[in-house]
Design an enzyme around this catalytic site. Structure first.
Site, PDB file in Angstrom:
ATOM      1  N   ARG A 291       4.069   1.207  -1.197  1.00  0.00           N
ATOM      2  CA  ARG A 291       5.211   1.357  -2.217  1.00  0.00           C
ATOM      3  C   ARG A 291       5.120   0.411  -3.158  1.00  0.00           C
ATOM      4  O   ARG A 291       4.549  -0.726  -2.891  1.00  0.00           O
ATOM      5  CB  ARG A 291       6.517   0.651  -1.743  1.00  0.00           C
TER       6      ARG A 291
ATOM      7  N   CYS B  10       1.081  -1.871   0.177  1.00  0.00           N
ATOM      8  CA  CYS B  10       0.025   0.535  -0.058  1.00  0.00           C
ATOM      9  C   CYS B  10       1.041   1.274   0.252  1.00  0.00           C
ATOM     10  O   CYS B  10       0.284   2.280  -0.556  1.00  0.00           O
ATOM     11  CB  CYS B  10      -0.656  -0.011   1.261  1.00  0.00           C
TER      12      CYS B  10
ATOM     13  N   ASP C  98       6.649  -1.361  11.258  1.00  0.00           N
ATOM     14  CA  ASP C  98       5.738  -1.938  10.442  1.00  0.00           C
ATOM     15  C   ASP C  98       6.264  -3.643  10.304  1.00  0.00           C
ATOM     16  O   ASP C  98       7.065  -3.535   9.527  1.00  0.00           O
ATOM     17  CB  ASP C  98       4.959  -1.519   9.861  1.00  0.00           C
TER      18      ASP C  98
END
Length: 424
Positions: free
Chosen positions: A54, A52, A116
């Site tokens: 890259r 979402c 993340d």
């Protein structure tokens, strides 16, 4: 680093969501793109990563092929005007920069929400696609395995992965803020991919929400998650009534065009505030939905890193993570340098073996079988000792970036061009 490794990157740092969603790739498109890059552009050591945040291509080529890659991406996405998006791309045309970037992406240093966890799994998946397409060469194999080993070190040796700071957790924090003044807010999660499922788990663990409904096109997957998280499940055919009841709609539907349109939302007869949170790329909620009175829309670019204790802990661990990455890259660089002299080592070995065999032939004619065997063993042992000494010197020279000089000297010493032709 002595390798023609490069990268092309379109990420949230330079490209807004409106651009990223035009060029995002699902699994099938990634696999097709790999085939095109490998077989039509002749690129090797390929990795195609699309999330979402890259869309990136890593590749090996002596020349900068970034423009061809971007044009091929535009062709795949049916965007003949892709040239106008060139300013949004980062072109990493030397191996040191490209390798450093991949490490930072895979560790979560370059993520929209620092640390993340999802990105490391996405890199593993992209690597599997490259291996399936036979597009991963020796360098990429070594690089990715080094990345995965580094990821384990970061996990066990630092606090960089502590807490629940991720895109899905940031979404939870946003929803908590939006509903702070709402008594018993009703939440509907639509689309249960990786991010959607993570959001559900965070919602289930939160004490702020007790009325949560989930909906997915594939009911089997939804049933398993509903049971795991203790949530109510509605069929996709019953989505509209569920939308009318919900205060917050979190969407992570994966499709090319927005699912939630202005027309659909207008028919919900919104009587009070209704919040739509869009975690999809491409967007699943049309931008003009917010024109419906009482409706507020938040897309993925609006979900910024929250100043939570978990995130602060991760930020404090960043220097330690960078130090681990530096160690890993240094080891990879040493390996890459040694790979450069590997053909020379093989030629040296072939050259010494030819000399050994020539000398053996001279003496074995006069020797007994026992003496012949002893001569063979002695000369083989001597050859290995000589070769080992030169190999150690070569490896040391590689670490000092002085291998070129030693390669030239050894080439003349062993007349490797001549013996290389004989060996061939």
């Amino acid at each position: 680093m002595s390798h023609p490794f490069k990268a092309v990157s379109l990420s949230f740092k330079k490209a807004p969501l409106a651009i990223r969603e035009l060029l995002s790739l699902d699994e099938a498109a990634c696999r097709r793109f790999l085939h095109t890059l490998h077989h039509e552009l002749g690129l090797s050591d390929l990795l195609v990563l699309s999330t979402c945040n890259r869309t990136e291509v890593y590749y090996a080529a002596e020349d900068d092929r970034s423009r061809e890659i971007i044009l091929a991406l535009g062709d795949l996405k049916g965007r003949p005007d892709v040239g106008q998006f060139l300013p949004y791309f980062d072109l990493l045309t030397d191996a040191d920069t490209a390798v450093q970037h991949l490490f930072e992406v895979a560790m979560g240093l370059d993520a929209q929400v620092v640390g993340d966890l999802q990105i490391s799994n996405q890199v593993k998946t992209a690597y599997q696609w490259a291996a399936d397409a036979d597009a991963a060469g020796p360098f990429l194999h070594r690089l990715l395995h080094t990345v995965f080993f580094t990821n384990k070190r970061v996990q066990t040796e630092t606090s960089f992965r502590d807490g629940a700071a991720s895109v899905s957790y940031a979404a939870l924090e946003l929803v908590e803020e939006l509903t702070a003044d709402v008594a018993n807010p009703r939440v509907l999660v639509v689309g249960l991919g990786e991010i959607g499922a993570d959001v559900c788990r965070h919602l289930a663990a939160s004490k702020a929400f007790h009325d949560i409904t989930i909906c997915n096109r594939t009911r089997t997957k939804a049933e398993a998650l509903a049971e795991e998280c203790g949530m109510r499940l509605v069929d996709f055919e019953e989505l509209v009534p569920a939308l009318r009841e919900a205060d917050v709609i979190i969407s992570s539907i994966n499709r090319a065009e927005p699912f939630f349109t202005r027309e659909l939302v207008e028919h919900l007869d919104v009587l009070s505030f209704k919040f739509f949170v869009d975690l999809s790329v491409p967007r699943s909620i049309s931008a003009d939905v917010e024109m419906v009175p009482g409706v507020l829309v938040y897309n993925i670019d609006a979900i910024q890193s929250k100043a939570s204790a978990a995130l602060q802990t991760r930020l404090a661990a960043v220097p330690q993570v960078r130090a681990i990455i530096a160690e890993s890259i240094a080891g990879l660089s040493d390996w890459a340098k040694e790979m450069m002299v590997s053909p020379l080592i093989q030629k040296m070995k072939a050259s010494l073996e030819i000399l050994r065999q020539e000398e053996l032939e001279r003496y074995q004619k006069k020797a007994s079988p026992a003496e012949s065997k002893l001569l063979d063993e002695a000369t083989r042992s001597l050859m290995q000792k000589i070769l080992k000494q030169h190999v150690l010197h070569l490896k040391s020279a590689c670490k000092r970036d002085e291998a070129d000089k030693l390669v030239a000297i050894l080439g003349e010493m062993f007349d490797l061009e001549k013996h290389g032709e004989v060996a061939a």
